[in-house]
Design a protein around this motif. Structure first.
Motif, PDB file in Angstrom:
ATOM      1  N   ILE A  82     -20.037  41.715  28.156  1.00  0.00           N
ATOM      2  CA  ILE A  82     -18.493  41.920  27.898  1.00  0.00           C
ATOM      3  C   ILE A  82     -17.667  41.775  29.123  1.00  0.00           C
ATOM      4  CG2 ILE A  82     -16.870  44.187  27.549  1.00  0.00           C
ATOM      5  CD1 ILE A  82     -18.218  42.789  25.085  1.00  0.00           C
ATOM      6  N   GLU A  83     -18.453  41.979  30.356  1.00  0.00           N
ATOM      7  CA  GLU A  83     -17.479  41.686  31.411  1.00  0.00           C
ATOM      8  C   GLU A  83     -17.353  40.003  31.519  1.00  0.00           C
ATOM      9  OE1 GLU A  83     -16.049  43.790  33.657  1.00  0.00           O
ATOM     10  OE2 GLU A  83     -16.553  45.187  32.369  1.00  0.00           O
ATOM     11  N   LYS A  86     -14.681  39.354  29.335  1.00  0.00           N
ATOM     12  CA  LYS A  86     -13.141  39.530  30.032  1.00  0.00           C
ATOM     13  C   LYS A  86     -12.815  38.458  30.797  1.00  0.00           C
ATOM     14  CE  LYS A  86     -13.663  44.649  29.429  1.00  0.00           C
ATOM     15  NZ  LYS A  86     -13.939  45.681  30.265  1.00  0.00           N
ATOM     16  N   ASN A  91      -9.820  38.816  27.593  1.00  0.00           N
ATOM     17  CA  ASN A  91      -9.760  39.940  26.701  1.00  0.00           C
ATOM     18  C   ASN A  91     -11.207  40.261  26.328  1.00  0.00           C
ATOM     19  OD1 ASN A  91      -9.806  40.777  23.956  1.00  0.00           O
ATOM     20  ND2 ASN A  91      -8.141  39.417  23.611  1.00  0.00           N
ATOM     21  N   ASP A  92     -11.673  41.507  26.059  1.00  0.00           N
ATOM     22  CA  ASP A  92     -12.989  42.074  25.400  1.00  0.00           C
ATOM     23  C   ASP A  92     -13.427  41.816  24.234  1.00  0.00           C
ATOM     24  OD1 ASP A  92     -11.435  44.044  24.613  1.00  0.00           O
ATOM     25  OD2 ASP A  92     -12.249  45.455  26.120  1.00  0.00           O
ATOM     26  N   ASP A  93     -12.583  41.098  23.545  1.00  0.00           N
ATOM     27  CA  ASP A  93     -12.817  41.112  21.988  1.00  0.00           C
ATOM     28  C   ASP A  93     -13.979  39.968  21.782  1.00  0.00           C
ATOM     29  OD1 ASP A  93     -13.151  40.161  19.401  1.00  0.00           O
ATOM     30  OD2 ASP A  93     -10.871  40.806  19.135  1.00  0.00           O
ATOM     31  N   TYR A  94     -15.330  40.535  21.472  1.00  0.00           N
ATOM     32  CA  TYR A  94     -16.489  39.615  21.601  1.00  0.00           C
ATOM     33  C   TYR A  94     -16.495  38.763  20.640  1.00  0.00           C
ATOM     34  CZ  TYR A  94     -21.363  39.003  21.327  1.00  0.00           C
ATOM     35  OH  TYR A  94     -22.693  38.145  21.098  1.00  0.00           O
TER      36      TYR A  94
END
Length: 130
Positions: A82-83, A86, A91-94
């Motif tokens: 996730i990092e 980002k 954005n942290d939308d996988y």
């Protein structure tokens, strides 16, 4: 090709067992990731089964170069966590990150999104069946 890469390729060529080859492939992939050996993609391509690409495609020159050089049947996708998602897409939308990766590969390979998605799925299926 530098002396270290010559030794690496020579070492690989004399290894005989499947387990030894797999261990050495993992070593090569780690080396490629660590040193970003853009000049030696073709040499690595001769000895590794797959190359993984993460969400930094289009942002990092090494990843983009790799996709341009390697055939579609040798590519796998990963998130790098996730990092990394980002960092790469702000954005942290996988799911958005994965779709972005597929779209970037499609653009670089001049293929449709659905064809790239199908090939990547097929590559993953082959990998887990080994």
């Amino acid at each position: 090709m530098n002396e270290i890469n010559r030794k690496v390729l020579k070492h690989y060529q004399i290894r005989k067992t499947r387990k030894q080859k797999e261990e050495f492939r993992k070593f090569l992939v780690d080396e490629l990731k660590q040193y970003g050996c853009m000049d030696y993609v073709k040499e690595y391509d001769e000895v590794v089964s797959y190359f993984t690409i993460g969400p930094s495609i289009g942002k990092e020159e090494e990843v983009t170069h790799l996709v341009k050089q390697v055939s579609m049947d040798k590519l796998l996708m990963e998130s790098d966590g996730i990092e990394a998602v980002k960092w790469a897409i702000d954005n942290d939308d996988y799911i958005v990150a994965l779709k972005n990766e597929i779209a970037m590969v499609a653009s670089l390979k001049n293929q449709s999104y659905s064809e790239v998605e199908r090939i990547l799925d097929q590559n993953f299926s082959k990998l887990i069946k080994k």
